[in-house]
Enzyme design. Structure first.
Site, PDB file in Angstrom:
ATOM      1  N   CYS A  30       1.095  -1.102  -0.108  1.00  0.00           N
ATOM      2  CA  CYS A  30       0.003   0.147   0.207  1.00  0.00           C
ATOM      3  C   CYS A  30       0.945   1.190  -0.256  1.00  0.00           C
ATOM      4  O   CYS A  30       1.966   1.451  -0.010  1.00  0.00           O
ATOM      5  CB  CYS A  30      -0.707   0.332   0.960  1.00  0.00           C
ATOM      6  SG  CYS A  30       0.224   0.494   2.750  1.00  0.00           S
ATOM      7  N   HIS A  93       4.071   1.236  12.147  1.00  0.00           N
ATOM      8  CA  HIS A  93       3.105   0.936  12.309  1.00  0.00           C
ATOM      9  C   HIS A  93       2.550   2.098  13.386  1.00  0.00           C
ATOM     10  O   HIS A  93       2.302   2.444  14.092  1.00  0.00           O
ATOM     11  CB  HIS A  93       3.489  -0.220  13.219  1.00  0.00           C
ATOM     12  CG  HIS A  93       2.765  -1.529  12.482  1.00  0.00           C
ATOM     13  ND1 HIS A  93       4.272  -1.977  11.946  1.00  0.00           N
ATOM     14  CD2 HIS A  93       1.935  -1.955  11.815  1.00  0.00           C
ATOM     15  CE1 HIS A  93       3.839  -3.040  11.141  1.00  0.00           C
ATOM     16  NE2 HIS A  93       2.289  -3.410  11.676  1.00  0.00           N
ATOM     17  N   CYS A 115       3.267   5.501   8.927  1.00  0.00           N
ATOM     18  CA  CYS A 115       2.183   5.990   7.898  1.00  0.00           C
ATOM     19  C   CYS A 115       1.020   6.755   8.076  1.00  0.00           C
ATOM     20  O   CYS A 115       0.733   6.742   9.038  1.00  0.00           O
ATOM     21  CB  CYS A 115       0.946   4.629   7.452  1.00  0.00           C
ATOM     22  SG  CYS A 115       0.129   4.128   6.640  1.00  0.00           S
ATOM     23  N   HIS A 143      -0.317  -5.415  19.484  1.00  0.00           N
ATOM     24  CA  HIS A 143       0.045  -5.024  17.921  1.00  0.00           C
ATOM     25  C   HIS A 143       0.530  -3.704  18.320  1.00  0.00           C
ATOM     26  O   HIS A 143       0.468  -3.092  18.733  1.00  0.00           O
ATOM     27  CB  HIS A 143      -1.015  -5.329  17.307  1.00  0.00           C
ATOM     28  CG  HIS A 143      -0.319  -4.641  15.735  1.00  0.00           C
ATOM     29  ND1 HIS A 143      -0.331  -3.683  14.868  1.00  0.00           N
ATOM     30  CD2 HIS A 143      -0.478  -5.952  14.113  1.00  0.00           C
ATOM     31  CE1 HIS A 143       0.050  -3.589  13.922  1.00  0.00           C
ATOM     32  NE2 HIS A 143       0.121  -5.048  13.532  1.00  0.00           N
ATOM     33  N   GLU A 145       0.767  -1.058  15.883  1.00  0.00           N
ATOM     34  CA  GLU A 145       0.516  -0.275  15.561  1.00  0.00           C
ATOM     35  C   GLU A 145      -1.179   0.696  17.292  1.00  0.00           C
ATOM     36  O   GLU A 145      -1.100   1.505  16.677  1.00  0.00           O
ATOM     37  CB  GLU A 145      -0.619  -0.091  14.480  1.00  0.00           C
ATOM     38  CG  GLU A 145      -2.049   0.370  13.927  1.00  0.00           C
ATOM     39  CD  GLU A 145      -2.622   0.475  12.833  1.00  0.00           C
ATOM     40  OE1 GLU A 145      -3.584   1.202  12.861  1.00  0.00           O
ATOM     41  OE2 GLU A 145      -1.923  -0.700  11.779  1.00  0.00           O
ATOM     42  N   CYS A 216      -7.869   1.782   6.841  1.00  0.00           N
ATOM     43  CA  CYS A 216      -7.135   2.565   5.490  1.00  0.00           C
ATOM     44  C   CYS A 216      -8.074   1.674   4.280  1.00  0.00           C
ATOM     45  O   CYS A 216      -8.270   0.488   3.854  1.00  0.00           O
ATOM     46  CB  CYS A 216      -6.265   1.500   5.669  1.00  0.00           C
ATOM     47  SG  CYS A 216      -5.194   2.785   3.909  1.00  0.00           S
ATOM     48  N   SER A 288       2.079  -5.212   3.166  1.00  0.00           N
ATOM     49  CA  SER A 288       3.597  -5.175   3.047  1.00  0.00           C
ATOM     50  C   SER A 288       4.448  -6.081   2.167  1.00  0.00           C
ATOM     51  O   SER A 288       4.928  -6.986   2.119  1.00  0.00           O
ATOM     52  CB  SER A 288       4.049  -5.494   4.807  1.00  0.00           C
ATOM     53  OG  SER A 288       2.771  -7.067   5.288  1.00  0.00           O
TER      54      SER A 288
END
Length: 306
Positions: A30, A93, A115, A143, A145, A216, A288
């Site tokens: 992405c 992240h 990002c 996680h 993020e 996203c 990714s």
């Protein structure tokens, strides 16, 4: 990206029985991941330079990419203590804000490859806190993020008794004791269906629920394209890191529609037995996964299906 790939190396008689290989309309890196990769490679030391360059944690969840970055001179630092000097690259992240402050305090050069869509979640969480909402993050506990998002939801957001909480599934939401004003943000790689289920579970228990859908668009596009392709294929291959949440979700989406679904990190994992009697082979890849990794998988499948 959408294409039918045929086995051009086969003879005319073989082509009649060779399976069709189709890549999902949306697959692979992405914008945010490609941006992070470009920034990391731009920061890599040039020939003869002694500059130390590290990513803080894996830049993205793809072990092959991490290995390729190391070969390019971009090392991996699990903590700031592992990057004593030089340049530190913030992973796609994102991180809690205190980490960036600490890196500057240590005199490190900081390249923030977070990002931009993840940064939007940070801004949304901060705004909800300022406006007096109890913040709920829909995502995977632990996680990177999600930890970064929690870090932007207040100074104590990572504490056990934090005001901000993480919810993975609707069942988790039902177990919460929520009241008053609740504000909800979402890990960017979550599914719209899971978000809807969590919202439905929370709504009856709160006075006000403000939902900021931070999934996203690239994630949604890849999930929808994977589901569409899997529904018309008799075999699916999902390419990407096995530690990648968005890639694992793609694999599950494909498996729900196509029983013969296989998740690989690299082309060498492919097995000819997977494609026995396959007429239509579909390929998708996580956000990714670089394009060249997809191409290597296509090439290997062609070889195995000769």
């Amino acid at each position: 990206m959408s294409e039918n790939v045929t086995n051009t190396a086969a003879t005319a008689s073989d082509q009649a029985t060779a399976p069709t290989i189709e890549i999902a309309a949306h697959a692979g890196t992405c914008y945010g991941v490609q941006r992070a990769l470009d920034m990391a490679l731009a920061a890599a030391p040039q020939a003869g330079e002694s500059t130390q360059v590290h990513t803080l944690g894996p830049l993205i969840h793809n072990p092959i990419v991490v290995r390729e970055l190391a070969e390019a001179g971009v090392g991996l630092a699990e903590t700031l203590d592992d990057a004593a000097s030089g340049t530190v690259i913030i992973r796609a992240h994102g991180v809690v804000p205190q980490v960036i402050d600490a890196a500057h305090d240590r005199g490190l050069t900081v390249v923030d490859a977070t990002c931009p869509y993840v940064k939007k979640v940070h801004v949304a969480a901060e705004r909800l806190v300022r406006e007096g909402y109890h913040v709920v993050v829909v995502g995977e506990p632990g996680h990177p993020e999600v930890e970064g998002i929690l870090g932007h939801a207040g100074d104590d957001a990572l504490a056990v008794n934090s005001a901000a909480v993480v919810v993975s599934w609707a069942a988790d939401a039902n177990a919460l004791s929520l009241k008053g004003k609740v504000g909800l943000v979402v890990q960017t790689t979550q599914t719209a269906q899971n978000l809807a289920e969590v919202v439905a579970a929370i709504t009856p228990h709160v006075q006000e629920l403000r939902v900021i859908n931070t999934i996203c668009a690239a994630t949604s596009e890849r999930q929808q394209a994977a589901a569409t392709l899997a529904n018309r294929c008799d075999c699916m291959v999902v390419v990407g890191g096995k530690n990648s949440g968005n890639t694992r979700r793609l694999a599950q989406i494909c498996a729900d529609a196509c029983e013969r679904t296989y998740h690989i990190e690299e082309a060498s994992e492919l097995d000819a037995a997977w494609f026995t009697d396959a007429r239509h082979i579909g390929i998708t890849a996580g956000a990714s996964t670089p394009q060249e990794h997809i191409e290597r998988a296509v090439t290997r499948i062609k070889e195995l299906c000769r």
